[in-house]
Design an enzyme around this catalytic site. Sequence first.
Site, PDB file in Angstrom:
ATOM      1  N   ARG A 193      -0.311   8.050 -81.148  1.00  0.00           N
ATOM      2  CA  ARG A 193      -1.201   6.956 -80.770  1.00  0.00           C
ATOM      3  C   ARG A 193      -2.355   6.816 -81.777  1.00  0.00           C
ATOM      4  NH1 ARG A 193      -2.803   5.939 -74.515  1.00  0.00           N
ATOM      5  NH2 ARG A 193      -4.573   7.330 -74.782  1.00  0.00           N
ATOM      6  N   ARG A 231      -7.710   9.142 -81.602  1.00  0.00           N
ATOM      7  CA  ARG A 231      -8.823   9.465 -80.701  1.00  0.00           C
ATOM      8  C   ARG A 231      -8.875  10.971 -80.539  1.00  0.00           C
ATOM      9  NH1 ARG A 231      -8.127   5.914 -75.380  1.00  0.00           N
ATOM     10  NH2 ARG A 231      -8.325   7.953 -74.442  1.00  0.00           N
TER      11      ARG A 231
HETATM   12  P1  AMP Z   1      -9.044   6.990 -70.689  1.00  0.00           P
HETATM   13  O1  AMP Z   1      -9.383   6.058 -71.791  1.00  0.00           O
HETATM   14  O2  AMP Z   1      -8.846   6.295 -69.359  1.00  0.00           O
HETATM   15  O3  AMP Z   1      -7.880   7.883 -71.024  1.00  0.00           O
HETATM   16  O4  AMP Z   1     -10.321   7.952 -70.467  1.00  0.00           O
HETATM   17  C1  AMP Z   1     -10.794   8.796 -71.489  1.00  0.00           C
HETATM   18  C2  AMP Z   1     -11.702   9.854 -70.888  1.00  0.00           C
HETATM   19  O5  AMP Z   1     -12.809   9.225 -70.242  1.00  0.00           O
HETATM   20  C3  AMP Z   1     -11.061  10.735 -69.808  1.00  0.00           C
HETATM   21  O6  AMP Z   1     -10.344  11.829 -70.334  1.00  0.00           O
HETATM   22  C4  AMP Z   1     -12.299  11.185 -69.037  1.00  0.00           C
HETATM   23  O7  AMP Z   1     -13.009  12.185 -69.732  1.00  0.00           O
HETATM   24  C5  AMP Z   1     -13.162   9.936 -69.060  1.00  0.00           C
HETATM   25  N1  AMP Z   1     -12.894   9.053 -67.895  1.00  0.00           N
HETATM   26  C6  AMP Z   1     -12.322   7.809 -67.896  1.00  0.00           C
HETATM   27  N2  AMP Z   1     -12.265   7.299 -66.658  1.00  0.00           N
HETATM   28  C7  AMP Z   1     -12.803   8.228 -65.838  1.00  0.00           C
HETATM   29  C8  AMP Z   1     -13.012   8.322 -64.440  1.00  0.00           C
HETATM   30  N3  AMP Z   1     -12.633   7.332 -63.606  1.00  0.00           N
HETATM   31  N4  AMP Z   1     -13.599   9.449 -63.941  1.00  0.00           N
HETATM   32  C9  AMP Z   1     -13.978  10.457 -64.745  1.00  0.00           C
HETATM   33  N5  AMP Z   1     -13.803  10.460 -66.079  1.00  0.00           N
HETATM   34  C10 AMP Z   1     -13.211   9.357 -66.638  1.00  0.00           C
END
Ligand code: AMP
Length: 210
Positions: free
Chosen positions: A123, A156
């Site tokens: 990715r 990322r």
């Molecule tokens: P994502 O882009 O959805 O994969 O999110 C990346 C990171 O952001 C995750 O690994 C968490 O550390 C944090 N994160 C995103 N959404 C949440 C959530 N609803 N609650 C807690 N941490 C979140």
Amino acid sequence: MKLVLIGCPGAGKGTQAKVLSRHFGIAHISTGDLLREQVKSGTPLGLKLKSIMESGGLVSDDIVSELLAERIKADDCKKGYILDGYPRNVSQAEGLTAIVGELDRVIDIEVPDELIIERMSGRRSCGGCGAMYHTKYNPPKSEGVCDSCGGKLITRSDDKAETVKHRLEVYHSQTAPVIDFYNKKGIVSEIDGSRSIDDISKELIELLEK
Ligand code: AMP
């Protein structure tokens, strides 16, 4: 239309949320993106969030829920929205009911862990506009360069192999129980997320237009 997409990291929630957002003209809200905006701003809160996100752990419910509650008030959410990455645990799911009431549908995108590891290692995201690519499944026209804005493509930090493994553990222990929470309300549709992006989009659109 109030939708939630659930699935482990790399299941394709973001990709499908963008397709559905365009098709139905509703907002796409990614809590990961909201948090990354905070990190970019370089504030003390942003720095704290950066280290939690890089480790693959979850940010505290209070911080994420506040960002979400603010975002949902925006005009583009009036017709509806798709939540991508929220709720991430049962307490956030309960909090969401308190903020927005009952949801119309929860889509559970199921992908085996082994496929997730292969997907996430390829990715890439654009450092400029955030567009997502995959070296094998969705490559940019020119290697390492964003088709949309010409920005440099990066991995990322939370997509690195050791972090992905931890994020999958967090998903199975904390986020998977959210599916049971919504199953009890009878609003979950399970989708096989191991197929092509187009096949999944078609199935989702058909399902939601019924
Ligand atoms: P994502 O882009 O959805 O994969 O999110 C990346 C990171 O952001 C995750 O690994 C968490 O550390 C944090 N994160 C995103 N959404 C949440 C959530 N609803 N609650 C807690 N941490 C979140």
